[in-house]
Write an enzyme that holds these catalytic residues in place. Sequence first.
Site: not given
Length: 178
Positions: A96, A140-141, A144
């Site tokens: 990241c 992953h995004e 966030h």
Amino acid sequence: MPVREILQLGNPVLRQVAQPVADPTAPQVAALVQNLTDTVAHWRETTGYGRAIAAPQIGVLERVVLLRLPGREVWPLINPSIVARSPETSLVWDACLSFLSIFMQVPRHHWITVRYQDLGGQWHETLAGAEDDLAELLQHEIDHLDGILSIDRVVDVQSICTREEFERRYRADSPYGR
């Protein structure tokens, strides 16, 4: 637009849930997308890493993700959400920009379907799979946006390693080696 500072692991903003974007066509959303584009391009040029970024990483708690995949057009996703996922998962290497000195293995679904809006406000769905490692990148995004970091998903702490060790042992066989 200027390159924005990327918040680092430990900053409490990274743990907050981003709010939906009410009007994807608003000028401030286009400005945010440009900031994200410039910031991830800068990181890619200076570190060799950075294929995507989420708005919370630059301190903006809005549901915006930007993908900047090599050889492709910049791809902003407004209000993205995962609406379907494969039952199968695999362990993948993850890192990241908010803690680029640490790499780890995390479970990710083989494929996902993501619903999102474009900058014109139109809704789209995309099936993301192994091509360009799109499924794992979008997971992953979108994490966030929900205040979840990849380090939260580690199933074996023994997989955590430094960037230097990752590059020495594992990079060539990972998405980062392409």
